[in-house]
Scaffold this active site. Structure first.
Site, PDB file in Angstrom:
ATOM      1  N   GLU A 176       0.970  -1.219  -0.010  1.00  0.00           N
ATOM      2  CA  GLU A 176       0.207   0.029  -0.153  1.00  0.00           C
ATOM      3  C   GLU A 176       0.890   1.245  -0.011  1.00  0.00           C
ATOM      4  OE1 GLU A 176      -2.748  -0.106   3.424  1.00  0.00           O
ATOM      5  OE2 GLU A 176      -4.137  -1.572   2.003  1.00  0.00           O
ATOM      6  N   GLU A 199      -2.595  -5.728  15.213  1.00  0.00           N
ATOM      7  CA  GLU A 199      -3.614  -6.016  14.418  1.00  0.00           C
ATOM      8  C   GLU A 199      -4.179  -7.424  14.932  1.00  0.00           C
ATOM      9  OE1 GLU A 199      -1.962  -5.845  10.582  1.00  0.00           O
ATOM     10  OE2 GLU A 199      -3.077  -3.997  10.307  1.00  0.00           O
ATOM     11  N   GLU A 229      -6.443  -8.181  -0.633  1.00  0.00           N
ATOM     12  CA  GLU A 229      -6.707  -8.172   0.820  1.00  0.00           C
ATOM     13  C   GLU A 229      -8.303  -7.907   0.922  1.00  0.00           C
ATOM     14  OE1 GLU A 229      -4.683  -5.331   3.233  1.00  0.00           O
ATOM     15  OE2 GLU A 229      -2.762  -5.639   2.396  1.00  0.00           O
TER      16      GLU A 229
HETATM   17  C1  GLA Z   1      -3.885  -2.745   4.732  1.00  0.00           C
HETATM   18  C2  GLA Z   1      -2.664  -3.287   5.133  1.00  0.00           C
HETATM   19  C3  GLA Z   1      -2.590  -4.607   5.738  1.00  0.00           C
HETATM   20  C4  GLA Z   1      -3.596  -4.699   7.113  1.00  0.00           C
HETATM   21  C5  GLA Z   1      -4.856  -4.198   6.647  1.00  0.00           C
HETATM   22  C6  GLA Z   1      -5.843  -4.145   7.926  1.00  0.00           C
HETATM   23  O1  GLA Z   1      -4.668  -3.157   4.015  1.00  0.00           O
HETATM   24  O2  GLA Z   1      -2.110  -3.404   3.755  1.00  0.00           O
HETATM   25  O3  GLA Z   1      -1.216  -4.718   6.295  1.00  0.00           O
HETATM   26  O4  GLA Z   1      -2.818  -3.530   7.831  1.00  0.00           O
HETATM   27  O5  GLA Z   1      -4.787  -2.977   6.151  1.00  0.00           O
HETATM   28  O6  GLA Z   1      -7.004  -4.080   7.467  1.00  0.00           O
END
Ligand code: GLA
Ligand code: ZN
Length: 674
Positions: free
Chosen positions: A157, A357, A309
């Site tokens: 990201e 998380e 994701e």
């Molecule tokens: C993002 C990140 C992941 C995780 C998710 C949690 O998409 O890429 O590493 O932190 O959020 O929702």
């Protein structure tokens, strides 16, 4: 009809799996053993590994250890699973940032950030780049020919910007290249305003108060990101030339122009977290997801994409923390497949035991068994995916497109007024236009203003504030050749430098295309009432309304309430060459758009996938030239019936024959092969 090849290496099935972080469990090998057992049971086949593993791979400067990853890769191969291996640049080791603080970003207040969190490295730091090249090359060299390696997951990201001296220097060089001379830059940024004229490149910073300056800093950040990505890709390609590369996008995230990011990727992937606990209207949730899927498919000319994701249950960070109701998990994931994804993965395979998380949803919960509701949901989907191989590579034919453009978004963000940024609602407005046709089951692409228009019959351009060079010309050519375009208020005001067009709006020659002159735009605050009359019915207007004049166009609706506007045209059509150009001068609600665009789509002969008189149902179609796959989605909390179009169908889930009317349970979804 086109059939696309697999998006990752050696994988001709629907991809299903998720982020897997075995490095968190190296001290408890029995947990990793259990993972592989559960992976088989879950119907998963693809894992993104190593996203945050830099320290596990390089615990001390230059001291690498790959033993644990070797074992994971080998086990993945033994199970015929695919690995999308990450480059670890998204989070750096503490030893690296401590020894070389310059790898950390400088924030917008000019302060060097301490070592903290992730996603915060300087785009330019030569030392960071050297270290990234080193570790990427080692990964590529070691695993290039490993049977489990199927794709590369670049970093994670990508986002944010760095305000260090190095990055600012690069900004100046980029501006020099873009404008050539300071005179050109001053003119483009309209710097005579407030005496902002620059007489030396060294005066230029990201903080200048010209709108053009802020805008170019946004543009430049995408350039920085893409350069960093290319740098990462080069290191990988040198050893693994034929392994496809992606990076996980974040839908309509405003910080990067993803169309440029897409150019560096071999296939598109996205992270999607619908607001199940935020938005009560599931129709809106699905429409918003569908729109971003349609954009990601369009970014590579129809090529299938991947959900990198999604949450198997609830995230830890969204307000609401609402659990998905029965069938909603499948509904969410099949919406992606139905719109052209060839796989849906999760964040995350197994919940972390500790840290940030630990409460984020995962396929495997802390209890560590398959006896959970969430695991069963995942396994049920996995079992269905195993029957869906034929869908892979199939296309999603669309004859209409909606334009949503990052530079337009930035133009709204950087241009002061008219009205506040919250009132402008660019993305929400495009989503409303999109939803009006989505609800009618008309297949749509979602494109940028630089995309090829010629393959469509209908083009929807809501709030196209900025016209990049050539866009007006291409719109005219599109309509002249027989196309239909719909444009809305707030369009054709600014050129690529965010300077206003002179001589009347919509500018750059679009007055001629639409046969109107837009004299002025006014806000409609909540205490005013405004509406338009269209085919004898009144529709409310809120937010914005333009006072436009006919210059050859025909009026289709007029303003009725406010005497300042009353009798003025509000919706117009102009014949231009072989086509038609419609203009909607005011912010109407979805009800009007649904009525108006629905009729227009019907006039244009755009076929809905199923008739819109199946309330509560959305439908899509994928086709590989030989077979067609009809996807049905019930976005309501009640059982619904769907009248199928002529033909006999087979339900992929259980192989049963279907025709006539089928029933979908609350939030149910179904794939039928024709
Ligand atoms: C993002 C990140 C992941 C995780 C998710 C949690 O998409 O890429 O590493 O932190 O959020 O929702
Ligand atoms: Zn920097």
């Amino acid at each position: 009809m086109e059939k696309f090849g697999p998006i990752i290496r050696n994988a001709a099935e629907i991809l299903h799996g998720g982020d897997y972080n075995p490095d968190q469990w190296l001290e408890t090998p029995e947990i990793i053993d259990r993972d592989f057992e559960l992976m088989e049971k879950s119907g998963c086949n693809t894992f993104s590994v190593g996203i945050f593993s830099w320290t596990a791979l390089e615990p001390a400067p230059g001291k690498y250890r790959f033993d644990w990853l070797d074992r994971i890769m080998d086990r993945m191969a033994e199970h015929n699973f695919h690995v999308i291996l990450a480059t670890p640049s998204g989070a750096k080791p503490a030893w690296l940032a401590t020894a070389h603080p310059e790898v950390c970003r400088v924030d917008e207040n000019g302060l060097r950030q301490p070592y903290s969190w992730r996603h915060n490295h300087c785009w330019s730091s030569p030392f960071y780049r050297a270290k990234v090249r080193e570790i990427n090359s080692k990964l590529a060299k070691r695993y290039a020919n490993h049977p489990a390696l199927s794709g590369w997951h670049l970093s994670n990201e990508y986002s944010g910007s760095c305000y260090c001296d190095l990055c600012i220097d690069r900004f100046r060089s980029w501006l020099r290249e873009r404008y050539g001379t300071l005179e050109n830059l001053n003119r483009a940024w309209w710097n005579t305003f407030w005496s902002h004229i620059h007489t030396d490149w060294a005066e230029i910073t990201p903080w200048g108060c010209s709108e053009g300056n802020s805008f170019d800093w946004k543009r430049f950040n995408t350039v920085q990101c893409c350069e960093f990505m290319k740098f990462e890709v080069d290191a990988l390609r040198a050893c693994a030339p034929d392994v496809p590369v992606t990076t996980n996008m974040m839908g309509f995230f405003d910080g990067l122009d993803y169309w440029r990011v897409a150019e560096v990727c071999d296939f598109i992937s996205d992270d999607v977290y619908p607001g199940w606990g935020i938005e009560p209207d599931v129709r809106k949730i699905l429409a918003e997801c569908s729109m971003r899927h349609d954009m990601h498919r369009s970014m590579k000319n129809g090529k299938p994409f991947l959900i990198m994701e999604s949450a198997p249950s609830a995230t830890n960070w969204q307000p609401g923390h609402r659990l998905k109701r029965p069938n909603q998990h499948k509904l969410e994931e099949l919406t992606a497949i139905g719109h052209g994804a060839d796989g849906t993965l999760y964040f995350q395979w197994r919940k972390s035991r500790g840290n940030l998380e630990k409460f984020h949803g995962a396929v495997v919960d802390h209890v560590g068994t398959e006896e959970t509701r969430v695991f069963r949901d995942v396994a049920e989907l996995g079992a269905l995916y195993r029957k869906c191989g034929g869908i892979c590579g199939s296309a999603y034919p669309a004859q209409a497109a909606v334009v949503w453009d990052w530079e337009c978004l930035w133009a709204f963000q950087t241009s002061s007024g008219p009205g506040s940024l919250e009132e402008k609602k660019y993305t929400e407005t495009v989503q409303t236009f999109y939803r009006a046709l989505w609800t009618k089951n008309i297949p749509l692409d979602v494109i940028e203003s630089l995309s090829d228009f010629s393959k469509y019959r209908l083009l929807i351009c809501p709030m196209m504030l900025m016209l990049k060079p050539g866009v007006a010309e291409r719109l005219k050519a599109f309509v002249a050749a027989g196309g239909t375009v719909v444009m809305s208020y707030f369009s054709g005001y600014e050129d690529r430098d965010t300077n206003c067009f002179l001589g009347g709006w919509p500018g750059d020659g679009l007055m001629e295309l639409f046969g109107i002159w837009n004299e002025e735009i006014g806000g409609i605050p909540a205490f005013d009432r405004q509406s338009i009359c269209y085919e004898g019915r009144e529709f409310d207007v809120s937010g914005y309304a333009e006072r436009i004049h006919l210059r050859g166009a025909e009026s289709l609706a007029t303003y009725v309430v406010d005497p300042l506007y009353s009798g003025n045209p509000a919706v117009t059509v102009n014949r231009f060459g072989a086509g038609k150009a419609y203009y909607i001068a005011a912010r109407t609600g979805e009800e009007f758009l649904s009525e108006f665009l629905g009729k227009l789509a019907a006039d244009e002969g755009l076929e809905p996938v199923i008739p819109a008189d199946n309330p509560g149902i959305s439908a899509t179609l994928r086709s590989n030239g030989e077979e067609e796959f009809l996807f049905l989605f019930n976005y309501t909390a009640e059982e619904r019936s769907v009248r199928l179009p002529e033909g006999s169908y087979t339900a992929l889930a259980d192989g049963s024959a279907r025709s006539g009317v089928v029933k979908l349970p609350p939030f149910g979804s179904e794939i039928l092969k024709k």
